[in-house]
Design a protein around this motif. Structure first.
Motif, PDB file in Angstrom:
ATOM      1  N   ALA A  31      15.833 -38.138 -13.014  1.00 34.64           N
ATOM      2  CA  ALA A  31      15.841 -39.434 -13.692  1.00 34.64           C
ATOM      3  C   ALA A  31      16.852 -39.454 -14.837  1.00 34.64           C
ATOM      4  N   ALA A  32      16.843 -38.394 -15.652  1.00 34.61           N
ATOM      5  CA  ALA A  32      17.756 -38.342 -16.801  1.00 34.61           C
ATOM      6  C   ALA A  32      19.215 -38.300 -16.353  1.00 34.61           C
ATOM      7  N   THR A  33      19.492 -37.558 -15.273  1.00 33.51           N
ATOM      8  CA  THR A  33      20.861 -37.457 -14.782  1.00 33.51           C
ATOM      9  C   THR A  33      21.333 -38.784 -14.202  1.00 33.51           C
ATOM     10  N   ALA A  34      20.425 -39.487 -13.528  1.00 31.91           N
ATOM     11  CA  ALA A  34      20.787 -40.794 -12.973  1.00 31.91           C
ATOM     12  C   ALA A  34      21.179 -41.761 -14.085  1.00 31.91           C
ATOM     13  N   VAL A  35      20.407 -41.766 -15.170  1.00 26.39           N
ATOM     14  CA  VAL A  35      20.705 -42.658 -16.294  1.00 26.39           C
ATOM     15  C   VAL A  35      22.022 -42.262 -16.954  1.00 26.39           C
ATOM     16  N   ALA A  36      22.180 -40.972 -17.251  1.00 29.94           N
ATOM     17  CA  ALA A  36      23.395 -40.515 -17.930  1.00 29.94           C
ATOM     18  C   ALA A  36      24.633 -40.729 -17.067  1.00 29.94           C
ATOM     19  N   SER A  37      24.504 -40.566 -15.752  1.00 25.89           N
ATOM     20  CA  SER A  37      25.638 -40.797 -14.858  1.00 25.89           C
ATOM     21  C   SER A  37      26.047 -42.267 -14.870  1.00 25.89           C
ATOM     22  N   ALA A  38      25.051 -43.144 -14.803  1.00 26.70           N
ATOM     23  CA  ALA A  38      25.345 -44.578 -14.814  1.00 26.70           C
ATOM     24  C   ALA A  38      26.025 -44.985 -16.116  1.00 26.70           C
ATOM     25  N   GLU A  39      25.578 -44.420 -17.229  1.00 30.56           N
ATOM     26  CA  GLU A  39      26.180 -44.740 -18.522  1.00 30.56           C
ATOM     27  C   GLU A  39      27.642 -44.324 -18.585  1.00 30.56           C
ATOM     28  N   ARG A  40      28.007 -43.302 -17.815  1.00 24.77           N
ATOM     29  CA  ARG A  40      29.373 -42.775 -17.852  1.00 24.77           C
ATOM     30  C   ARG A  40      30.204 -43.259 -16.671  1.00 24.77           C
ATOM     31  N   GLY A  41      29.670 -44.142 -15.877  1.00 25.93           N
ATOM     32  CA  GLY A  41      30.409 -44.664 -14.735  1.00 25.93           C
ATOM     33  C   GLY A  41      30.617 -43.661 -13.626  1.00 25.93           C
ATOM     34  N   LEU A  42      29.703 -42.696 -13.505  1.00 23.01           N
ATOM     35  CA  LEU A  42      29.799 -41.664 -12.482  1.00 23.01           C
ATOM     36  C   LEU A  42      28.892 -41.995 -11.298  1.00 23.01           C
ATOM     37  N   GLN A  43      29.265 -41.530 -10.139  1.00 19.42           N
ATOM     38  CA  GLN A  43      28.388 -41.601  -8.979  1.00 19.42           C
ATOM     39  C   GLN A  43      27.626 -40.286  -8.874  1.00 19.42           C
ATOM     40  N   LEU A  44      26.312 -40.369  -8.776  1.00 18.20           N
ATOM     41  CA  LEU A  44      25.476 -39.171  -8.674  1.00 18.20           C
ATOM     42  C   LEU A  44      25.086 -38.937  -7.224  1.00 18.20           C
ATOM     43  N   ARG A  55       8.940 -28.381 -25.749  1.00 17.75           N
ATOM     44  CA  ARG A  55       9.753 -29.526 -25.322  1.00 17.75           C
ATOM     45  C   ARG A  55      11.199 -29.115 -25.139  1.00 17.75           C
ATOM     46  N   GLN A  56      11.696 -29.310 -23.923  1.00 14.64           N
ATOM     47  CA  GLN A  56      13.131 -29.204 -23.670  1.00 14.64           C
ATOM     48  C   GLN A  56      13.720 -30.614 -23.748  1.00 14.64           C
ATOM     49  N   PRO A  57      14.805 -30.806 -24.488  1.00 15.42           N
ATOM     50  CA  PRO A  57      15.392 -32.148 -24.618  1.00 15.42           C
ATOM     51  C   PRO A  57      16.237 -32.500 -23.393  1.00 15.42           C
ATOM     52  N   ILE A  58      15.577 -32.813 -22.286  1.00 14.22           N
ATOM     53  CA  ILE A  58      16.262 -32.987 -21.013  1.00 14.22           C
ATOM     54  C   ILE A  58      17.303 -34.103 -21.062  1.00 14.22           C
ATOM     55  N   ASP A  59      16.988 -35.214 -21.733  1.00 13.53           N
ATOM     56  CA  ASP A  59      17.966 -36.298 -21.814  1.00 13.53           C
ATOM     57  C   ASP A  59      19.261 -35.821 -22.464  1.00 13.53           C
ATOM     58  N   MET A 103      20.282 -32.698 -22.785  1.00 12.99           N
ATOM     59  CA  MET A 103      20.882 -31.615 -22.015  1.00 12.99           C
ATOM     60  C   MET A 103      21.684 -32.149 -20.833  1.00 12.99           C
ATOM     61  N   THR A 104      21.118 -33.096 -20.099  1.00  6.84           N
ATOM     62  CA  THR A 104      21.836 -33.637 -18.946  1.00  6.84           C
ATOM     63  C   THR A 104      23.066 -34.421 -19.390  1.00  6.84           C
ATOM     64  N   ALA A 105      22.922 -35.206 -20.442  1.00  6.59           N
ATOM     65  CA  ALA A 105      24.060 -35.983 -20.933  1.00  6.59           C
ATOM     66  C   ALA A 105      25.197 -35.062 -21.380  1.00  6.59           C
ATOM     67  N   ARG A 106      24.849 -34.009 -22.106  1.00 11.02           N
ATOM     68  CA  ARG A 106      25.881 -33.078 -22.581  1.00 11.02           C
ATOM     69  C   ARG A 106      26.549 -32.358 -21.411  1.00 11.02           C
ATOM     70  N   ALA A 107      25.759 -31.980 -20.412  1.00  7.98           N
ATOM     71  CA  ALA A 107      26.332 -31.296 -19.251  1.00  7.98           C
ATOM     72  C   ALA A 107      27.308 -32.208 -18.506  1.00  7.98           C
ATOM     73  N   LEU A 108      26.979 -33.472 -18.367  1.00  3.51           N
ATOM     74  CA  LEU A 108      27.889 -34.406 -17.704  1.00  3.51           C
ATOM     75  C   LEU A 108      29.166 -34.585 -18.522  1.00  3.51           C
ATOM     76  N   ASP A 109      29.052 -34.626 -19.831  1.00  4.11           N
ATOM     77  CA  ASP A 109      30.245 -34.730 -20.672  1.00  4.11           C
ATOM     78  C   ASP A 109      31.147 -33.506 -20.497  1.00  4.11           C
ATOM     79  N   LEU A 110      30.539 -32.333 -20.374  1.00  2.00           N
ATOM     80  CA  LEU A 110      31.329 -31.124 -20.155  1.00  2.00           C
ATOM     81  C   LEU A 110      32.028 -31.169 -18.798  1.00  2.00           C
TER      82      LEU A 110
END
Length: 341
Positions: free
Chosen positions: A90-103, A300-304, A306-313
């Motif tokens: 779920a977090a990756t889908a949101v972060a991908s959409a925010e960055r204009g990426l196809q997941l 608590r792992q900050p998944i939102d 973490m996924t957003a930062r990984a996509l930026d990298l």
């Protein structure tokens, strides 16, 4: 022009070569590729002319980054029923959409078929790959995976990995903290339901438990450690085994929330009063942690984040090509105390 083509055949033209030809910085070249930052029309034309002259095209993803087609990121995850994986999806889908990426999300049933799934993702158009354990360490050690040439990042792994960017927490410190909480509350016979040993984060979490117990002078005999599979069903089996002991534990540290919730289920079925008779902790702070009774003390792992930062990298790696060095990002975890302790 022919000189640039020969360079491309002998070895990939680097972004630094383009920058030198255009008389700008490598970051400016990246900005022109991605149409970000500030640069004038004349600078843009010089960069594009240098790109054309040298024949510089880092990869298909770079072409997408400057064209109409968005870059595609593949997510490779284990085929198990886990609320943590659901949360990552779920977090990756949101972060991908925010960055204009196809997941493109795909599961692999075992480390053995992970490479085949990664190759299938690439053939389907993936330009970069986001990995979850246990596939992080599998791919980092695979020459065949490196030969694919995919930019890759891993989240929730245990340590930096060669050739991959990583975004993680300190699993050992987090597990040490949650175990110490139980010790501070007077628990003395503490058991562990560990995760699969082929997951690097599982290994670190078990080590954290051992360190906290050893520092307090408390034993952790073999019969108080059961390996689970990060699933609710494996937690049920492990809880039955631990609570059937002649001297059962007074606390159980589970390596994720799914298995911790299973412990609560078995304890209730046996008529135990929680947390008086048995304290239980989880890990991840998924939605499940507040949907059970008593609610779970967990990490608590900050998944939102973490996924957003990984996509930026991954985006950085796609923009910069070979110039992008792997990065290790250590995010902050939190110990969340609730009614189960």
């Amino acid at each position: 022009m022919s000189r640039g083509r020969r360079t491309g055949q002998a070895g990939r033209v680097t972004i630094k070569a383009v920058a030198a030809r255009a008389g700008v910085s490598a970051m400016t070249v990246s900005n022109v590729f991605n149409d970000t930052g500030k640069f004038g029309r004349e600078t843009r034309e010089r960069v594009l002319a240098a790109i054309a002259e040298l024949g510089y095209v880092p990869n298909s993803a770079a072409r997408r980054l400057v064209g109409a087609t968005p870059a595609r990121v593949g997510l490779l995850y284990a085929g198990v029923d886990s609320l943590f994986i659901d949360g990552v999806l779920a977090a990756t889908a949101v972060a991908s959409a925010e960055r204009g990426l196809q997941l493109m999300a795909r599961k692999a049933d075992s480390p053995e078929d992970a490479l085949a799934v990664a190759r299938a993702l690439q053939e389907a158009g993936a330009d970069a790959l986001l990995l979850l354990p246990p596939f992080d360490t599998v791919m980092a050690g695979s020459a065949r995976f490196r030969a694919l040439g995919l930019a890759a990042a891993a989240i929730a792994t245990a340590a930096p990995l060669p050739g991959l960017s990583t975004v993680r927490i300190d699993n050992r410190a987090a597990s040490r903290a949650v175990t110490q909480l139980l010790i501070d509350k007077g628990r003395r016979r503490i058991a562990v339901i560990a995760g699969p040993r082929d997951h690097s984060d599982s290994v670190e979490r078990l080590l954290g438990c051992r360190e906290a117990l050893a520092a307090a002078g408390l034993p952790l005999p073999d019969d108080l450690v059961v390996e689970g599979r990060f699933t609710f069903e494996s937690g049920l089996e492990a809880a039955e085994r631990l609570l059937d002991l002649a001297e059962p534990p007074d606390a159980i540290v589970a390596a994720n929330d799914d298995m911790a919730a299973a412990v609560l289920w078995i304890a209730h079925r046996r008529g135990l009063v929680l947390p008086r008779d048995l304290a239980v902790t989880g890990f991840d702070d998924t939605l499940l942690a507040t949907r059970v009774w008593p609610s779970l003390t967990t990490v608590r792992q900050p998944i939102d984040r973490m996924t957003a930062r990984a996509l930026d990298l991954l985006l950085d790696a796609l923009r910069l090509g070979p110039e992008a060095a792997p990065t290790d990002v250590l995010e902050t975890h939190a110990l969340v105390e609730r009614a189960s302790t």
